[in-house]
Design an enzyme around this catalytic site. Structure first.
Site, mmCIF file in Angstrom:
data_model
loop_
_atom_site.group_PDB
_atom_site.id
_atom_site.type_symbol
_atom_site.label_atom_id
_atom_site.label_comp_id
_atom_site.label_asym_id
_atom_site.label_seq_id
_atom_site.Cartn_x
_atom_site.Cartn_y
_atom_site.Cartn_z
ATOM 1 N N CYS A 170 0.833 -1.215 0.000
ATOM 2 C CA CYS A 170 0.000 0.000 0.000
ATOM 3 C C CYS A 170 0.862 1.258 0.000
ATOM 4 O O CYS A 170 1.766 1.412 0.840
ATOM 5 C CB CYS A 170 -0.932 -0.017 1.215
ATOM 6 S SG CYS A 170 -1.810 1.535 1.495
ATOM 7 N N TYR A 171 0.574 2.179 -0.915
ATOM 8 C CA TYR A 171 1.308 3.441 -1.003
ATOM 9 C C TYR A 171 1.179 4.240 0.286
ATOM 10 O O TYR A 171 2.168 4.750 0.826
ATOM 11 C CB TYR A 171 0.769 4.251 -2.192
ATOM 12 C CG TYR A 171 1.229 5.690 -2.209
ATOM 13 C CD1 TYR A 171 2.495 6.032 -2.687
ATOM 14 C CD2 TYR A 171 0.391 6.715 -1.752
ATOM 15 C CE1 TYR A 171 2.910 7.354 -2.701
ATOM 16 C CE2 TYR A 171 0.803 8.034 -1.769
ATOM 17 C CZ TYR A 171 2.061 8.356 -2.238
ATOM 18 O OH TYR A 171 2.474 9.672 -2.246
#
Length: 483
Positions: A170-171
């Site tokens: 996840c960014y």
């Protein structure tokens, strides 16, 4: 003076003296039968006169560009959290409204669709300006890695347990990681777990501890949860009452928020008063106790083809498509004005075939079972609308009684590489149906009554004459044989 003899000469119904007439049993029988036939035909004619007569025509819909269409719905999603559930609307003219909340209500529900609390209010979510201290410098882990085996032990040991549920891909989780670990290290130094023991910062990798994250209804990454000792158990079901943190994600904001949590906690029976040096408030709200959500309310859309979409949405979280399940039950999905039972009965009275499609999706369910091969599935409904208007012409002016929208529904499951959604694609028809109630003429009713009475009387008279002459002829023949 009027000459009565001349006036009598125009009499159509000349009278025969009663002493010159002869009654017969056959005539009496025919008279009784004729009377019953007249009564029967009179009843049928009266029933036909009282029956509603309608005409149905199809015309071009005359709606203007400024006319809007209301969509009422009540949808239950047993596996979509109210925390992220979003109602979006778009159309072919370019209108695109995201996360509509003004006319929408949400209630947390369990997998049996039972409401588990009061109405869910998301509250104010600040704009996330600081999403982590992005740096290439090395940092050491300050938070404790939690697993299914040790989570309950830590949650019952520390008065405050703050957990970062994340996913390595996840960014937003990667942006948060440096500031989270640095904040955890600072909090560990200020509130030593062994000497102080009031607060602990932990982390859970949801790609490894999928069951643990599912147990706490984690659907977006990263999700920061605040667990309080003594209030985190609900009966014996393993549910936790906890809160979600939605404040800034830089180190200073996180540390200030943690100190705010620690301030009211007693240390060795003494109250510790801490000042919030940063003057930043802790932004949090209760997290849903269950993973399901009931969404009800209405939206207004333009009368052009468009979409109503229920999806998981957040400006500061990522979602794993394989963990999003948009299975849903439809309690209501209708267009136009809400119709009362009286109005529906009126529609049925005037048009027996109408009214069935006003809420065609009601009572239907669309379920995707977890763990099956049909994950990452979007559920699409294609709805075609037709407007129906009912008019009354009993008075000199034509009056519109009511209007309603009926639709056909075709649903399908579509595999998607994006986050699954529940999509309702609606397409209003350019044509509309007009049902007009046409009154029957009273003069026509009276004319038919006269025709019934006169016709039956005449036919009965002819039959009586034939029967009487036949009997006389038979008697003459029998009399001639005996002579």
């Amino acid at each position: 003076m009027i000459n009565t003899s001349k006036l009598k000469s125009v009499d159509f119904y000349r009278k025969i003296p009663r002493d010159l007439t002869e009654a017969s049993l056959s005539g009496a029988g025919l008279s009784i039968i004729a009377a019953f036939i007249m009564m029967f035909l009179f009843g049928m004619e009266l029933g036909d006169y009282m029956t509603v007569s309608t005409t149905t025509t199809v015309v071009v819909d005359g709606s203007t560009d400024n006319e809007f269409l209301r969509i009422d719905f009540n949808l239950s999603f047993p596996a979509l959290s109210c925390e992220f559930a979003s109602v979006d609307v778009s159309d072919v003219l370019g209108t695109n409204r995201l996360n509509i909340t003004k006319t929408i209500r949400k209630f947390s529900i369990d997998r049996n669709l039972v409401v588990t609390g009061s109405e869910y209010h998301p509250g104010h979510i600040p704009h996330i300006r600081n999403v982590g201290d992005v740096t290439d410098e090395e940092f050491t882990d300050g938070s404790v890695s939690l697993t299914s085996g040790n989570f309950d032990a830590f949650s019952h040991q520390y008065p405050i347990l703050v957990v970062n549920f994340f996913a390595p891909w996840c960014y937003w989780s990667n942006r948060l990681k440096p500031s989270w670990e640095k904040a955890a290290k600072i909090i560990r130094e200020r509130y030593d777990p062994e000497m102080d023991g009031r607060i602990l910062l932990g982390k859970v990798d949801c790609t490894i501890e999928a069951d643990l994250c599912r147990r706490h209804h984690i659907q977006g990454y990263p999700s920061i949860r605040i667990f309080r000792k003594g209030s985190d158990l609900k009966e014996t079901q393993g549910h936790h009452d906890h809160e979600s943190y939605y404040g800034e994600r830089d180190t200073d904001s996180l540390v200030a928020a943690m100190e705010t949590l620690v301030a009211p906690i007693k240390k060795e029976s003494e109250t510790l008063a801490l000042e919030d040096k940063s003057n930043k408030t802790l932004t949090k709200r209760p997290a849903p106790l269950t993973s399901g959500c009931r969404i009800e309310g209405f939206v207004r859309v333009k009368k052009v083809p468009g979409n109503l979409v229920i999806s998981a949405r957040s400006k500061s979280h990522s979602f794993d498509p394989s963990q999003i399940n948009v299975s849903h039950y439809v309690s209501q999905f209708s267009f136009g004005r809400k119709l009362s039972p009286i109005m529906l009965h009126e529609i049925k009275r005037l048009a027996p075939l109408a009214g069935d499609g006003h809420d065609r999706l009601a009572g239907r369910s669309y379920i995707i079972h977890d763990g099956e091969s049909n994950t990452d599935v979007t559920i699409e409904h294609y709805l075609q609308l037709v407007k129906t208007e009912v008019f009354n012409k009993r008075s000199s002016r034509e009056r519109k009684l009511l209007e309603e929208y009926e639709y056909t529904a075709h649903s399908s499951l579509v595999h998607s590489t994006h986050v699954p959604v529940a999509k309702f694609h609606f397409e209003p028809s350019p044509m509309q149906v007009l049902i007009t109630e046409v009154p029957k003429s009273f003069s026509h009713f009276v004319t038919n009554l006269c025709a019934i009475i006169g016709g039956v009387f005449t036919v009965a008279g002819i039959l009586d004459s034939i029967l009487h002459n036949t009997i006389r002829l038979i008697k003459k023949v029998e009399l001639g044989k005996h002579m």
